[in-house]
Write a protein that holds these residues in place. Structure first.
Motif, mmCIF file in Angstrom:
data_model
loop_
_atom_site.group_PDB
_atom_site.id
_atom_site.type_symbol
_atom_site.label_atom_id
_atom_site.label_comp_id
_atom_site.label_asym_id
_atom_site.label_seq_id
_atom_site.Cartn_x
_atom_site.Cartn_y
_atom_site.Cartn_z
ATOM 1 N N ARG A 82 52.570 -15.840 -19.181
ATOM 2 C CA ARG A 82 53.372 -15.047 -18.233
ATOM 3 C C ARG A 82 52.886 -13.607 -18.168
ATOM 4 O O ARG A 82 52.793 -13.015 -17.087
ATOM 5 C CB ARG A 82 54.852 -15.102 -18.639
ATOM 6 N N TYR A 83 52.570 -13.033 -19.300
ATOM 7 C CA TYR A 83 52.092 -11.658 -19.330
ATOM 8 C C TYR A 83 50.666 -11.563 -18.797
ATOM 9 O O TYR A 83 50.319 -10.596 -18.101
ATOM 10 C CB TYR A 83 52.167 -11.102 -20.755
ATOM 11 N N VAL A 84 49.842 -12.547 -19.151
ATOM 12 C CA VAL A 84 48.456 -12.557 -18.660
ATOM 13 C C VAL A 84 48.432 -12.662 -17.142
ATOM 14 O O VAL A 84 47.608 -12.015 -16.479
ATOM 15 C CB VAL A 84 47.669 -13.723 -19.300
ATOM 16 N N ARG A 85 49.351 -13.435 -16.578
ATOM 17 C CA ARG A 85 49.415 -13.584 -15.128
ATOM 18 C C ARG A 85 49.681 -12.233 -14.454
ATOM 19 O O ARG A 85 49.045 -11.873 -13.462
ATOM 20 C CB ARG A 85 50.518 -14.566 -14.754
ATOM 21 N N GLU A 86 50.629 -11.475 -14.996
ATOM 22 C CA GLU A 86 50.936 -10.155 -14.434
ATOM 23 C C GLU A 86 49.771 -9.194 -14.623
ATOM 24 O O GLU A 86 49.458 -8.390 -13.735
ATOM 25 C CB GLU A 86 52.197 -9.589 -15.093
ATOM 26 N N TRP A 87 49.132 -9.285 -15.773
ATOM 27 C CA TRP A 87 47.978 -8.405 -16.047
ATOM 28 C C TRP A 87 46.849 -8.682 -15.060
ATOM 29 O O TRP A 87 46.239 -7.754 -14.521
ATOM 30 C CB TRP A 87 47.500 -8.615 -17.478
ATOM 31 N N LEU A 88 46.569 -9.950 -14.820
ATOM 32 C CA LEU A 88 45.513 -10.320 -13.879
ATOM 33 C C LEU A 88 45.830 -9.828 -12.471
ATOM 34 O O LEU A 88 44.939 -9.339 -11.756
ATOM 35 C CB LEU A 88 45.332 -11.839 -13.872
ATOM 36 N N ALA A 89 47.092 -9.933 -12.078
ATOM 37 C CA ALA A 89 47.486 -9.461 -10.751
ATOM 38 C C ALA A 89 47.270 -7.961 -10.624
ATOM 39 O O ALA A 89 46.776 -7.470 -9.598
ATOM 40 C CB ALA A 89 48.947 -9.819 -10.479
ATOM 41 N N ASN A 90 47.628 -7.220 -11.661
ATOM 42 C CA ASN A 90 47.417 -5.766 -11.657
ATOM 43 C C ASN A 90 45.941 -5.423 -11.561
ATOM 44 O O ASN A 90 45.533 -4.551 -10.774
ATOM 45 C CB ASN A 90 48.026 -5.152 -12.915
ATOM 46 N N GLN A 91 45.129 -6.105 -12.338
ATOM 47 C CA GLN A 91 43.696 -5.819 -12.361
ATOM 48 C C GLN A 91 43.019 -6.190 -11.040
ATOM 49 O O GLN A 91 42.113 -5.504 -10.585
ATOM 50 C CB GLN A 91 43.042 -6.571 -13.522
ATOM 51 N N ALA A 92 43.481 -7.266 -10.428
ATOM 52 C CA ALA A 92 42.927 -7.654 -9.133
ATOM 53 C C ALA A 92 43.320 -6.654 -8.056
ATOM 54 O O ALA A 92 42.510 -6.295 -7.190
ATOM 55 C CB ALA A 92 43.402 -9.059 -8.757
ATOM 56 N N ALA A 93 44.571 -6.191 -8.106
ATOM 57 C CA ALA A 93 45.029 -5.200 -7.126
ATOM 58 C C ALA A 93 44.253 -3.894 -7.268
ATOM 59 O O ALA A 93 43.983 -3.209 -6.273
ATOM 60 C CB ALA A 93 46.520 -4.947 -7.297
ATOM 61 N N ALA A 94 43.871 -3.557 -8.495
ATOM 62 C CA ALA A 94 43.106 -2.330 -8.739
ATOM 63 C C ALA A 94 41.640 -2.485 -8.377
ATOM 64 O O ALA A 94 40.905 -1.489 -8.304
ATOM 65 C CB ALA A 94 43.232 -1.923 -10.205
ATOM 66 N N GLY A 95 41.195 -3.730 -8.170
ATOM 67 C CA GLY A 95 39.794 -3.964 -7.843
ATOM 68 C C GLY A 95 38.892 -4.077 -9.049
ATOM 69 O O GLY A 95 37.667 -4.082 -8.917
ATOM 70 N N TYR A 96 39.476 -4.198 -10.244
ATOM 71 C CA TYR A 96 38.670 -4.297 -11.457
ATOM 72 C C TYR A 96 38.177 -5.717 -11.684
ATOM 73 O O TYR A 96 37.131 -5.922 -12.294
ATOM 74 C CB TYR A 96 39.461 -3.823 -12.671
ATOM 75 N N ILE A 97 38.965 -6.708 -11.248
ATOM 76 C CA ILE A 97 38.543 -8.095 -11.296
ATOM 77 C C ILE A 97 38.724 -8.689 -9.899
ATOM 78 O O ILE A 97 39.319 -8.058 -9.024
ATOM 79 C CB ILE A 97 39.335 -8.919 -12.343
ATOM 80 N N GLU A 98 38.213 -9.886 -9.696
ATOM 81 C CA GLU A 98 38.293 -10.525 -8.378
ATOM 82 C C GLU A 98 39.109 -11.808 -8.460
ATOM 83 O O GLU A 98 39.128 -12.481 -9.499
ATOM 84 C CB GLU A 98 36.883 -10.821 -7.855
ATOM 85 N N TYR A 99 39.785 -12.137 -7.356
ATOM 86 C CA TYR A 99 40.639 -13.318 -7.300
ATOM 87 C C TYR A 99 40.199 -14.223 -6.167
ATOM 88 O O TYR A 99 39.957 -13.772 -5.044
ATOM 89 C CB TYR A 99 42.092 -12.909 -7.096
ATOM 90 N N ASP A 100 40.100 -15.511 -6.475
ATOM 91 C CA ASP A 100 39.758 -16.520 -5.467
ATOM 92 C C ASP A 100 41.018 -17.328 -5.164
ATOM 93 O O ASP A 100 41.456 -18.134 -5.992
ATOM 94 C CB ASP A 100 38.668 -17.443 -5.999
ATOM 95 N N PRO A 101 41.639 -17.118 -3.992
ATOM 96 C CA PRO A 101 42.886 -17.829 -3.678
ATOM 97 C C PRO A 101 42.693 -19.338 -3.548
ATOM 98 O O PRO A 101 43.665 -20.091 -3.692
ATOM 99 C CB PRO A 101 43.319 -17.205 -2.347
ATOM 100 N N GLN A 102 41.492 -19.793 -3.284
ATOM 101 C CA GLN A 102 41.250 -21.223 -3.153
ATOM 102 C C GLN A 102 41.351 -21.938 -4.508
ATOM 103 O O GLN A 102 41.939 -23.018 -4.610
ATOM 104 C CB GLN A 102 39.870 -21.461 -2.534
ATOM 105 N N THR A 103 40.781 -21.326 -5.522
ATOM 106 C CA THR A 103 40.795 -21.934 -6.861
ATOM 107 C C THR A 103 41.881 -21.348 -7.756
ATOM 108 O O THR A 103 42.141 -21.884 -8.836
ATOM 109 C CB THR A 103 39.445 -21.740 -7.551
ATOM 110 N N ARG A 104 42.473 -20.216 -7.282
ATOM 111 C CA ARG A 104 43.490 -19.495 -8.057
ATOM 112 C C ARG A 104 42.928 -19.026 -9.398
ATOM 113 O O ARG A 104 43.627 -18.946 -10.404
ATOM 114 C CB ARG A 104 44.740 -20.362 -8.263
#
Length: 216
Positions: free
Chosen positions: A65-87
């Motif tokens: 649960r915490y990792v999910r929020e952390w990943l969302a924050n990092q993706a919003a900041a542009g530090y990591i990338e998110y692929d909505p197709q594979t999630r």
């Protein structure tokens, strides 16, 4: 103290609000970077490739649960990338030396950590504004010294002997003389290292101090 309302440009006000909120967001994101660094989340992304929050939490033994929020924050900041197709989330190769490589000269985690001692020192600095006495280097929050080492260590290791010493007139010959003393008399560099080690141990016992008291 009262202020007099002055006419203002609403567009400039909106722009200023945007800048200020951007700065606040950066501060919040900095705390998230420290968490990613401390828990090895960046390294796990760098070595494990694209992952879901569940996969990353399992790999790092953290709560999903915490990792999910952390990943969302990092993706919003542009530090990591998110692929909505594979999630799945991934750390771009260009960001690996910035966030996941401890040997990199451009690792930014130490810089992000600087917010900790700076905020902790704020009362001392505010008091210095009133007294004019300043804040000694040895009076800073103790985390400052380790972070300073982390920020500059790799650059020094890469360039001090190879580039910087040769660029200083007369310094390289003295450095080579120390090496010669080492080979011929068993002193020189080991002697310097022993003195440095003794100093390091003394500072560990007394608290980190890089300069005499009272100097800023």
């Amino acid at each position: 103290m009262t202020t007099t309302a002055l006419p203002y440009d609403p567009a400039k006000l909106d722009a200023a609000v945007g800048r200020f909120l951007g700065d606040v967001g950066a501060v919040i994101t900095a705390a998230s970077v420290l968490i990613g660094d401390r828990l090895g989340l960046y390294k796990a992304l760098a070595t494990g490739g694209a992952q879901t929050s569940a996969e990353l939490s399992k790999r790092t033994q953290t709560h999903e649960r915490y990792v999910r929020e952390w990943l969302a924050n990092q993706a919003a900041a542009g530090y990591i990338e998110y692929d909505p197709q594979t999630r799945r989330f991934c750390l771009p190769p260009e960001h690996v030396p910035l966030l996941a490589d401890d040997a990199s000269e451009v690792n930014m985690c130490g810089l992000f950590g600087m917010g900790q001692p700076l905020f902790a020192d704020e009362p001392k600095v505010a008091e210095a504004f009133k007294t004019g006495k300043g804040v000694g280097w040895h009076e800073h929050d103790s985390r400052l010294y380790g972070l300073t080492d982390r920020i500059f260590r790799n650059g020094y290791a890469s360039h001090l002997v190879a580039d910087w010493i040769p660029a200083l007139e007369g310094v390289e010959s003295k450095w080579l003389r120390l090496r010669q003393l080492d080979h011929t008399h068993g002193k020189g560099l080991p002697h310097v290292h022993v003195r440095r080690l003794r100093l390091s141990r003394t500072l560990d016992r007394r608290g980190a101090r890089s300069r005499p008291p009272g100097r800023s």
